[in-house]
Design an enzyme around this catalytic site. Structure first.
Site, PDB file in Angstrom:
ATOM      1  N   LEU A  33       0.811  -1.217   0.000  1.00 54.52           N
ATOM      2  CA  LEU A  33       0.000   0.000   0.000  1.00 54.52           C
ATOM      3  C   LEU A  33       0.847   1.272   0.000  1.00 54.52           C
ATOM      4  O   LEU A  33       1.923   1.321   0.591  1.00 54.52           O
ATOM      5  CB  LEU A  33      -0.924  -0.003   1.225  1.00 54.52           C
ATOM      6  CG  LEU A  33      -1.860  -1.217   1.346  1.00 54.52           C
ATOM      7  CD1 LEU A  33      -2.698  -1.109   2.624  1.00 54.52           C
ATOM      8  CD2 LEU A  33      -2.760  -1.362   0.121  1.00 54.52           C
ATOM      9  N   ALA A  35       0.285   5.937  -0.673  1.00 56.00           N
ATOM     10  CA  ALA A  35      -0.651   7.026  -0.381  1.00 56.00           C
ATOM     11  C   ALA A  35      -1.863   7.030  -1.321  1.00 56.00           C
ATOM     12  O   ALA A  35      -2.926   7.553  -0.973  1.00 56.00           O
ATOM     13  CB  ALA A  35       0.078   8.360  -0.437  1.00 56.00           C
ATOM     14  N   HIS A  37      -3.527   4.297  -2.280  1.00 50.15           N
ATOM     15  CA  HIS A  37      -4.485   3.434  -1.579  1.00 50.15           C
ATOM     16  C   HIS A  37      -5.030   4.170  -0.352  1.00 50.15           C
ATOM     17  O   HIS A  37      -6.216   4.074  -0.038  1.00 50.15           O
ATOM     18  CB  HIS A  37      -3.808   2.146  -1.093  1.00 50.15           C
ATOM     19  CG  HIS A  37      -3.246   1.294  -2.191  1.00 50.15           C
ATOM     20  ND1 HIS A  37      -1.901   1.107  -2.373  1.00 50.15           N
ATOM     21  CD2 HIS A  37      -3.855   0.561  -3.155  1.00 50.15           C
ATOM     22  CE1 HIS A  37      -1.692   0.302  -3.390  1.00 50.15           C
ATOM     23  NE2 HIS A  37      -2.850  -0.039  -3.896  1.00 50.15           N
ATOM     24  N   GLY A 147      -8.973   3.603  -7.824  1.00 45.73           N
ATOM     25  CA  GLY A 147      -8.219   4.776  -8.271  1.00 45.73           C
ATOM     26  C   GLY A 147      -8.340   4.985  -9.779  1.00 45.73           C
ATOM     27  O   GLY A 147      -8.450   4.033 -10.545  1.00 45.73           O
ATOM     28  N   VAL A 176      -3.121   9.882  -7.319  1.00 45.37           N
ATOM     29  CA  VAL A 176      -2.232  10.514  -6.326  1.00 45.37           C
ATOM     30  C   VAL A 176      -0.808  10.427  -6.874  1.00 45.37           C
ATOM     31  O   VAL A 176      -0.377   9.364  -7.345  1.00 45.37           O
ATOM     32  CB  VAL A 176      -2.342   9.821  -4.947  1.00 45.37           C
ATOM     33  CG1 VAL A 176      -1.382  10.456  -3.945  1.00 45.37           C
ATOM     34  CG2 VAL A 176      -3.781   9.913  -4.430  1.00 45.37           C
ATOM     35  N   ARG A 187       4.279  -0.718  -8.324  1.00 41.15           N
ATOM     36  CA  ARG A 187       5.356  -1.136  -9.238  1.00 41.15           C
ATOM     37  C   ARG A 187       6.492  -0.116  -9.309  1.00 41.15           C
ATOM     38  O   ARG A 187       7.562  -0.434  -9.832  1.00 41.15           O
ATOM     39  CB  ARG A 187       4.794  -1.395 -10.642  1.00 41.15           C
ATOM     40  CG  ARG A 187       3.946  -2.663 -10.711  1.00 41.15           C
ATOM     41  CD  ARG A 187       3.629  -3.070 -12.145  1.00 41.15           C
ATOM     42  NE  ARG A 187       3.053  -4.396 -12.198  1.00 41.15           N
ATOM     43  CZ  ARG A 187       1.745  -4.671 -12.257  1.00 41.15           C
ATOM     44  NH1 ARG A 187       0.865  -3.690 -12.255  1.00 41.15           N
ATOM     45  NH2 ARG A 187       1.326  -5.923 -12.317  1.00 41.15           N
TER      46      ARG A 187
END
Ligand code: PAF
Length: 283
Positions: A33, A35, A37, A147, A176, A187
């Site tokens: 995770l 920012a 997420h 997202g 983001v 990734r």
């Protein structure tokens, strides 16, 4: 925060919350995770009474030779981030329970999965829609948050949710970015220091195209060619696709307008990165 691993426990927990009239929110993730997420979780926290985040690296959405094995994993770090964002339950099932022996039922959304990432990753969206449909049946959410970095994934999930009558409201959240503009992605962890710098070429393409559009350039060919030149100047970068399409249908357009999605996938070294913008939306 509670951690649930078994599908039956998750279903029982959600069904009894639902009986009490609790609004359930779901943030589906593959973990590692960041920012991006975090922003889904913070919004999910506002919109729901019981917030569930799933963490599951879904094997069926990776093609042969893709990065399923090496996909970054860090459950302890993820639990800390989820707890900090106000998640009530982390659902972290095992692959053997999601895809038991004999599994043979898949969800396939058709036309909208064919262009863009669907073209270069055949079978990818079949894996995504299958696991998201299964998560909807396990978590029973009223809302689910995704997202916009994965713009096509969001469009495909909206389509599937409508087509299969899932009683789930799909919420798309803004991309983001890191301070220098790189879209956040699990990734990004694969990038070497020099590749991390080169990876800024995706956002540069978007900025260049938006500036040209705002000064009156509406030709898809002109904008695409300029973006291709920009990527060509970065030695570690190789274009998978740079497309301009209608943001609702994902069909290619010749003339760019406010509804046009510019979507790009670029390999930087061995890492495949995606990014996008819709010209009529503020960035
Ligand atoms: O976007 C992701 O992380 C995954 O594709 C999703 C939606 C969790 C399905 O595995």
């Amino acid at each position: 925060m509670q951690v649930i691993e078994s599908v039956k426990d998750m279903q029982t927990f959600s069904a009894s919350a639902k009986k009490r009239g609790t609004v359930i929110g779901l943030v589906p993730t593959m973990g590692y995770l960041h920012a991006g997420h975090g922003s889904l979780m913070v919004e999910g926290r506002k919109l729901s009474q019981l917030l569930v985040a799933s963490i599951f690296v879904n094997p069926t959405q990776f093609g042969i030779g893709e990065d399923f094995e090496s996909y970054p994993r860090n459950l302890d770090g993820d639990l800390a981030i989820a707890a900090n964002a106000g998640v009530d339950v982390v659902f972290a099932p095992k692959a053997a329970e999601i895809y038991p022996d004999g599994f043979q039922s898949y969800v396939n959304t058709e036309k909208i999965t064919l262009p863009l990432c669907g073209g270069s990753r055949p079978g990818h969206f079949r894996g995504v829609t299958t696991v998201v449909a299964k998560l909807f049946n396990m978590v029973l959410p009223d809302i689910a948050l995704f997202g916009k970095k994965d713009f096509q994934q969001l469009a495909v999930i909206r389509r599937m949710t409508m087509d299969l009558n899932f009683p789930v409201k799909i919420i798309g959240m803004p991309i983001v970015r890191e301070a220098d503009g790189l879209a956040m992605s699990s990734r990004n962890a694969y990038l070497s220091t020099s590749e991390r710098q080169d990876a800024l070429c995706l956002k540069s393409c978007i900025d260049q195209a938006r500036a040209a559009y705002l000064s009156g350039e509406c030709s898809r060919t002109a904008l695409q060619t300029a973006a291709q030149w920009l990527i060509a100047a970065v030695s570690s970068a190789k274009i998978d696709y740079i497309e301009f399409c209608d943001s609702r249908t994902l069909e290619t357009v010749e003339t760019v307008d406010e509804n046009t999605l510019m979507a790009l996938a670029v390999r930087v070294g061995k890492t495949r990165l995606i990014d996008n913008t819709v010209f009529g939306e503020n960035q």
